[in-house]
Scaffold this active site. Sequence first.
Site, mmCIF file in Angstrom:
data_model
loop_
_atom_site.group_PDB
_atom_site.id
_atom_site.type_symbol
_atom_site.label_atom_id
_atom_site.label_comp_id
_atom_site.label_asym_id
_atom_site.label_seq_id
_atom_site.Cartn_x
_atom_site.Cartn_y
_atom_site.Cartn_z
ATOM 1 N N SER A 119 -24.293 61.183 -12.261
ATOM 2 C CA SER A 119 -24.339 62.244 -12.986
ATOM 3 C C SER A 119 -23.430 62.512 -14.391
ATOM 4 O O SER A 119 -23.435 63.332 -15.504
ATOM 5 C CB SER A 119 -24.842 63.779 -13.218
ATOM 6 O OG SER A 119 -23.851 64.243 -11.778
ATOM 7 N N HIS A 140 -30.064 57.927 -13.798
ATOM 8 C CA HIS A 140 -30.149 59.179 -13.186
ATOM 9 C C HIS A 140 -30.721 59.541 -12.743
ATOM 10 O O HIS A 140 -32.117 60.229 -13.858
ATOM 11 C CB HIS A 140 -29.036 59.194 -13.797
ATOM 12 C CG HIS A 140 -28.494 61.194 -13.877
ATOM 13 N ND1 HIS A 140 -28.439 62.352 -14.518
ATOM 14 C CD2 HIS A 140 -28.055 61.950 -12.734
ATOM 15 C CE1 HIS A 140 -28.217 63.102 -14.167
ATOM 16 N NE2 HIS A 140 -27.749 62.741 -13.471
ATOM 17 N N GLU A 152 -33.501 59.045 -15.885
ATOM 18 C CA GLU A 152 -32.625 58.541 -17.011
ATOM 19 C C GLU A 152 -32.295 56.976 -16.245
ATOM 20 O O GLU A 152 -31.723 57.074 -15.925
ATOM 21 C CB GLU A 152 -31.455 59.399 -17.370
ATOM 22 C CG GLU A 152 -31.552 60.814 -18.100
ATOM 23 C CD GLU A 152 -30.465 61.354 -18.144
ATOM 24 O OE1 GLU A 152 -30.531 62.152 -19.383
ATOM 25 O OE2 GLU A 152 -29.457 62.057 -17.145
ATOM 26 N N ASN A 190 -27.766 66.617 -18.695
ATOM 27 C CA ASN A 190 -27.083 66.910 -18.558
ATOM 28 C C ASN A 190 -25.526 67.917 -19.566
ATOM 29 O O ASN A 190 -25.670 68.920 -19.972
ATOM 30 C CB ASN A 190 -25.654 66.393 -17.474
ATOM 31 C CG ASN A 190 -25.983 67.128 -16.023
ATOM 32 O OD1 ASN A 190 -27.116 68.034 -15.489
ATOM 33 N ND2 ASN A 190 -26.233 66.097 -15.180
HETATM 34 N N1 CAA Z 1 -37.914 68.260 -1.655
HETATM 35 C C1 CAA Z 1 -38.625 67.567 -1.602
HETATM 36 N N2 CAA Z 1 -40.230 68.601 -2.674
HETATM 37 C C2 CAA Z 1 -39.757 69.718 -2.197
HETATM 38 C C3 CAA Z 1 -38.410 70.413 -2.615
HETATM 39 C C4 CAA Z 1 -37.535 69.228 -1.967
HETATM 40 N N3 CAA Z 1 -36.562 69.731 -1.874
HETATM 41 N N4 CAA Z 1 -38.603 71.361 -2.772
HETATM 42 C C5 CAA Z 1 -40.001 71.426 -3.051
HETATM 43 N N5 CAA Z 1 -40.686 70.481 -3.523
HETATM 44 C C6 CAA Z 1 -42.156 70.405 -3.488
HETATM 45 C C7 CAA Z 1 -42.634 71.790 -2.644
HETATM 46 O O1 CAA Z 1 -43.476 71.120 -1.374
HETATM 47 C C8 CAA Z 1 -44.230 71.445 -3.626
HETATM 48 O O2 CAA Z 1 -44.815 70.800 -3.492
HETATM 49 P P1 CAA Z 1 -46.484 70.923 -3.359
HETATM 50 O O3 CAA Z 1 -46.895 71.001 -4.894
HETATM 51 O O4 CAA Z 1 -46.751 69.199 -3.271
HETATM 52 O O5 CAA Z 1 -47.018 72.136 -2.606
HETATM 53 C C9 CAA Z 1 -43.403 71.086 -4.666
HETATM 54 O O6 CAA Z 1 -42.282 70.813 -4.712
HETATM 55 C C10 CAA Z 1 -42.967 73.096 -5.929
HETATM 56 O O7 CAA Z 1 -42.333 73.748 -5.076
HETATM 57 P P2 CAA Z 1 -41.866 75.168 -4.766
HETATM 58 O O8 CAA Z 1 -43.675 75.798 -4.831
HETATM 59 O O9 CAA Z 1 -41.731 75.553 -3.169
HETATM 60 O O10 CAA Z 1 -41.271 75.660 -5.390
HETATM 61 P P3 CAA Z 1 -41.649 75.964 -6.736
HETATM 62 O O11 CAA Z 1 -42.813 76.406 -7.439
HETATM 63 O O12 CAA Z 1 -40.425 76.833 -7.467
HETATM 64 O O13 CAA Z 1 -40.854 74.297 -6.886
HETATM 65 C C11 CAA Z 1 -38.638 73.107 -8.140
HETATM 66 C C12 CAA Z 1 -39.132 74.158 -6.926
HETATM 67 C C13 CAA Z 1 -39.561 71.741 -7.738
HETATM 68 C C14 CAA Z 1 -37.304 73.332 -7.198
HETATM 69 C C15 CAA Z 1 -38.957 74.306 -8.383
HETATM 70 O O14 CAA Z 1 -38.083 75.764 -8.406
HETATM 71 C C16 CAA Z 1 -37.833 73.010 -10.088
HETATM 72 O O15 CAA Z 1 -38.175 72.614 -10.818
HETATM 73 N N6 CAA Z 1 -36.413 74.081 -10.479
HETATM 74 C C17 CAA Z 1 -35.787 73.074 -11.357
HETATM 75 C C18 CAA Z 1 -34.920 72.261 -11.095
HETATM 76 C C19 CAA Z 1 -34.215 71.076 -11.436
HETATM 77 O O16 CAA Z 1 -33.797 71.966 -13.099
HETATM 78 N N7 CAA Z 1 -33.845 69.794 -10.917
HETATM 79 C C20 CAA Z 1 -32.862 69.165 -12.212
HETATM 80 C C21 CAA Z 1 -31.011 70.132 -11.338
HETATM 81 S S1 CAA Z 1 -30.170 68.672 -12.220
HETATM 82 C C22 CAA Z 1 -29.826 67.618 -11.726
HETATM 83 O O17 CAA Z 1 -30.487 66.954 -10.796
HETATM 84 C C23 CAA Z 1 -29.041 66.333 -11.978
HETATM 85 C C24 CAA Z 1 -27.730 66.923 -11.911
HETATM 86 O O18 CAA Z 1 -27.032 65.410 -12.351
HETATM 87 C C25 CAA Z 1 -26.539 68.285 -11.966
#
Ligand code: CAA
Length: 284
Positions: A119, A140, A152, A190
Amino acid sequence: MAIRKVGVAGCGLMGSGIAQVAAASGFPTVVREVNAELLDKGLKSIDKNLNRLAEKGTITEAAKDEIRGRLKGTTKVEDLQDCDVIIEAIIEQLPAKRELFGALDALCPSSTIFASNTSSLTIMEIASATKRPQRFVGLHFFNPVPVMKLVEVVRTIATEPAVYEEVVAFGTKLGKTAVRAHDSTGFIVNRLLVPYLLDAIRALEEGVGSIEDIDKSMMLGCGHPMGPLTLCDFIGLDVLYSVCESLYEEFKRDEYAPPPLMKRMVVSGHLGRKAGRGFYTYDG
Ligand code: CAA
């Protein structure tokens, strides 16, 4: 040459997610970890995810077994050698990545495509450890990999256009929306996300609002699924710290400089969700 078999190096949070998605998309997939304990931990998290999907009825029990049947775990790097593409998701340290790809370069046929899920490191710096920078890209993914829709696809100054197009098509076959990015530190997401997250920490340092109110503001005022400080905890303060250090080193722009509070949180082990404490505390 079409990509038929997928290799994933690393079965941590990102590697296990990538392996799960590849197997679920129909690709025979081999995932490699450095020891049996880490491999077992990663495969168990995949099983847990697949069981949850089956319990919810998102996939059938038969589909779950088929996905699991396409996935093979190993601790031997040699088991990756007949894969058409190898996606690396190991520790975010340049020497470790260069060493792994140097070894894979000697093992794999010249046709194998190499991809890094880094990343924050420069793809070219990793690719230059091999004799095939023309077949080297960045792929990514975002956490949680099975849920987040984006990948990405990063090309360097050396990536062959045909290889790049093949990997873009592969990203789509994984069910992701593939965006094209140049090998510029932080790529697209990022580069834009990190200054926002760092500004949220600075707002907290300056007393603009409480942790909860900063998060609520961005969730309810802007429709973000998580507030910025919850997202810092979710990503991991140590991971974020190393991403912003790489961005700062590359661009020397103030917006990427780590805020003092963040450094103190990292050195005191307040790393976020995985450590049970960050901006918030977490049970279990
Ligand atoms: N693994 C697999 N599935 C997951 C999961 C995990 N760790 N966490 C949640 N889920 C699934 C749930 O099972 C649920 O599935 P269904 O819709 O089929 O039931 C769905 O995701 C939604 O989960 P929740 O209802 O429990 O919770 P939520 O609606 O709050 O969603 C989230 C959780 C998807 C994490 C959401 O909060 C989100 O999109 N957050 C932002 C995440 C983000 O920005 N990620 C990028 C980070 S930066 C990065 O990764 C890159 C880097 O280089 C740093």
